[in-house]
Enzyme design. Sequence first.
Site, PDB file in Angstrom:
ATOM      1  N   ILE A  36       0.852  -1.201   0.000  1.00  0.00           N
ATOM      2  CA  ILE A  36       0.000   0.000   0.000  1.00  0.00           C
ATOM      3  C   ILE A  36       0.887   1.249   0.000  1.00  0.00           C
ATOM      4  O   ILE A  36       0.484   2.317  -0.449  1.00  0.00           O
ATOM      5  CB  ILE A  36      -0.977  -0.051   1.195  1.00  0.00           C
ATOM      6  CG1 ILE A  36      -2.147   0.889   0.994  1.00  0.00           C
ATOM      7  CG2 ILE A  36      -0.256   0.208   2.516  1.00  0.00           C
ATOM      8  CD1 ILE A  36      -3.320   0.614   1.944  1.00  0.00           C
ATOM      9  N   ASP A  52      -3.904  -1.759  -2.247  1.00  0.00           N
ATOM     10  CA  ASP A  52      -4.389  -2.308  -0.990  1.00  0.00           C
ATOM     11  C   ASP A  52      -4.780  -3.782  -1.166  1.00  0.00           C
ATOM     12  O   ASP A  52      -5.496  -4.115  -2.127  1.00  0.00           O
ATOM     13  CB  ASP A  52      -5.634  -1.471  -0.602  1.00  0.00           C
ATOM     14  CG  ASP A  52      -6.120  -1.751   0.799  1.00  0.00           C
ATOM     15  OD1 ASP A  52      -5.729  -2.779   1.383  1.00  0.00           O
ATOM     16  OD2 ASP A  52      -6.916  -0.933   1.295  1.00  0.00           O
ATOM     17  N   GLY A  73       1.901  -8.739   3.189  1.00  0.00           N
ATOM     18  CA  GLY A  73       1.012  -7.568   3.178  1.00  0.00           C
ATOM     19  C   GLY A  73      -0.039  -7.681   4.266  1.00  0.00           C
ATOM     20  O   GLY A  73      -0.371  -8.769   4.717  1.00  0.00           O
ATOM     21  N   SER A 112       1.827 -15.326  12.831  1.00  0.00           N
ATOM     22  CA  SER A 112       2.507 -14.657  13.948  1.00  0.00           C
ATOM     23  C   SER A 112       2.409 -15.501  15.209  1.00  0.00           C
ATOM     24  O   SER A 112       1.450 -16.277  15.387  1.00  0.00           O
ATOM     25  CB  SER A 112       1.855 -13.296  14.200  1.00  0.00           C
ATOM     26  OG  SER A 112       2.339 -12.742  15.399  1.00  0.00           O
ATOM     27  N   HIS A 114       1.450 -14.361  17.731  1.00  0.00           N
ATOM     28  CA  HIS A 114       0.269 -13.882  18.453  1.00  0.00           C
ATOM     29  C   HIS A 114      -0.980 -14.725  18.164  1.00  0.00           C
ATOM     30  O   HIS A 114      -2.017 -14.510  18.789  1.00  0.00           O
ATOM     31  CB  HIS A 114       0.077 -12.385  18.209  1.00  0.00           C
ATOM     32  CG  HIS A 114       1.276 -11.643  18.730  1.00  0.00           C
ATOM     33  ND1 HIS A 114       1.549 -11.552  20.078  1.00  0.00           N
ATOM     34  CD2 HIS A 114       2.330 -11.084  18.090  1.00  0.00           C
ATOM     35  CE1 HIS A 114       2.701 -10.924  20.248  1.00  0.00           C
ATOM     36  NE2 HIS A 114       3.202 -10.632  19.049  1.00  0.00           N
ATOM     37  N   TYR A 137      -5.658  -8.835  16.254  1.00  0.00           N
ATOM     38  CA  TYR A 137      -4.618  -9.132  15.271  1.00  0.00           C
ATOM     39  C   TYR A 137      -4.284 -10.637  15.271  1.00  0.00           C
ATOM     40  O   TYR A 137      -4.230 -11.280  14.213  1.00  0.00           O
ATOM     41  CB  TYR A 137      -3.392  -8.276  15.613  1.00  0.00           C
ATOM     42  CG  TYR A 137      -2.092  -8.678  14.992  1.00  0.00           C
ATOM     43  CD1 TYR A 137      -1.875  -8.519  13.631  1.00  0.00           C
ATOM     44  CD2 TYR A 137      -1.056  -9.194  15.780  1.00  0.00           C
ATOM     45  CE1 TYR A 137      -0.653  -8.877  13.066  1.00  0.00           C
ATOM     46  CE2 TYR A 137       0.159  -9.544  15.221  1.00  0.00           C
ATOM     47  CZ  TYR A 137       0.359  -9.394  13.868  1.00  0.00           C
ATOM     48  OH  TYR A 137       1.556  -9.740  13.314  1.00  0.00           O
ATOM     49  N   LYS A 141      -4.719 -13.896  12.430  1.00  0.00           N
ATOM     50  CA  LYS A 141      -3.692 -14.867  12.014  1.00  0.00           C
ATOM     51  C   LYS A 141      -4.233 -16.293  12.122  1.00  0.00           C
ATOM     52  O   LYS A 141      -3.909 -17.151  11.306  1.00  0.00           O
ATOM     53  CB  LYS A 141      -2.430 -14.694  12.876  1.00  0.00           C
ATOM     54  CG  LYS A 141      -1.762 -13.330  12.716  1.00  0.00           C
ATOM     55  CD  LYS A 141      -1.294 -13.084  11.291  1.00  0.00           C
ATOM     56  CE  LYS A 141      -0.574 -11.766  11.130  1.00  0.00           C
ATOM     57  NZ  LYS A 141      -0.055 -11.549   9.778  1.00  0.00           N
ATOM     58  N   SER A 166       9.928 -12.550  16.726  1.00  0.00           N
ATOM     59  CA  SER A 166      10.274 -11.118  16.715  1.00  0.00           C
ATOM     60  C   SER A 166      11.446 -10.956  15.754  1.00  0.00           C
ATOM     61  O   SER A 166      12.591 -11.260  16.110  1.00  0.00           O
ATOM     62  CB  SER A 166      10.702 -10.666  18.113  1.00  0.00           C
ATOM     63  OG  SER A 166       9.723 -11.021  19.067  1.00  0.00           O
ATOM     64  N   ARG A 175      12.146 -10.228  26.467  1.00  0.00           N
ATOM     65  CA  ARG A 175      11.282 -11.258  25.874  1.00  0.00           C
ATOM     66  C   ARG A 175      11.862 -11.794  24.563  1.00  0.00           C
ATOM     67  O   ARG A 175      11.761 -12.983  24.256  1.00  0.00           O
ATOM     68  CB  ARG A 175       9.885 -10.672  25.630  1.00  0.00           C
ATOM     69  CG  ARG A 175       8.991 -11.559  24.789  1.00  0.00           C
ATOM     70  CD  ARG A 175       7.589 -10.983  24.642  1.00  0.00           C
ATOM     71  NE  ARG A 175       6.817 -11.709  23.648  1.00  0.00           N
ATOM     72  CZ  ARG A 175       6.791 -11.407  22.350  1.00  0.00           C
ATOM     73  NH1 ARG A 175       7.472 -10.364  21.876  1.00  0.00           N
ATOM     74  NH2 ARG A 175       6.068 -12.122  21.517  1.00  0.00           N
TER      75      ARG A 175
END
Length: 267
Positions: A36, A52, A73, A112, A114, A137, A141, A166, A175
Amino acid sequence: MARFNRLLITGAAGNLGGHLRKELAPLATHLRLSDINDMGEAAPNEEIFQGDVADADLMMGITKDVDMVIHLGGQANEHTWETVLNANIIGFYNMYEGCRKNGVKRVLWGSSNHAIGFYPREQVIDASVYPRPDTNYGVTKVFGEGLAQYYWDKYGLETVSIRIGSCFPKPLDRRMLTTWLSYPDLTHLVERCLIAPRVAHTVIYGVSDNDAKLWDNHMAAHIGFRPKDNAEVFRAEMEAASPEPDPNDAFVALHGGKFASAPHYED
Ligand code: 15L
């Protein structure tokens, strides 16, 4: 000699996309890039499409005549529901529909840690664990990994979902002694994901060979990922930079760190 005719990297203006833009160039005759944001001048081997991921026509167009896609993306951190919905759910679906209709062989993408951020630190996990996302978020994923599994089972489109830890030039805090993925290990991991002969839908943790890592990649042995870096060399520096944390703080207690302890983004 290039192994691929054309690779597409989405999110090419980001830190990881920009790194892979340089590193993967020798592997493909043509590199197609999208983001983007502005990606600068196209090199002679590059094709640039700014736009986008939520634009279905764009995603259908840029996945034409592509061997494999490296999809970075989308939204790379917690944000409003509208933002993660458009970028990581609608955009992700658009990307897969483009790949399916245009006959792309394989997708690698940045899932991720997460997606599993609510696992407690005392539990080492592999790719078989039930997802425990720590943010909206992270939920997107999990959606992405579900869609990837569905497109493999139903349409035979292969995917490697890379649960990136990370990824920075060096760890930024205590961390990341656990979660760090070095840039050289990222390059090696992506190369392995591209050239492994068969991947079906594989979930792999993107993490360096850190002494303190909590993620076990034995279920992705067929990828041949052999990370070389170890965050332990930064331990003294990271410990000197911040005081000993409270062990009950989610930052320490959970895999997702501050993503897990943060309040709801829109409250
Ligand atoms: C992520 O998913 C983010 O994209 C990245 O910016 C880091 O914050 C990383 O997780 C992390 O857990 O350190």
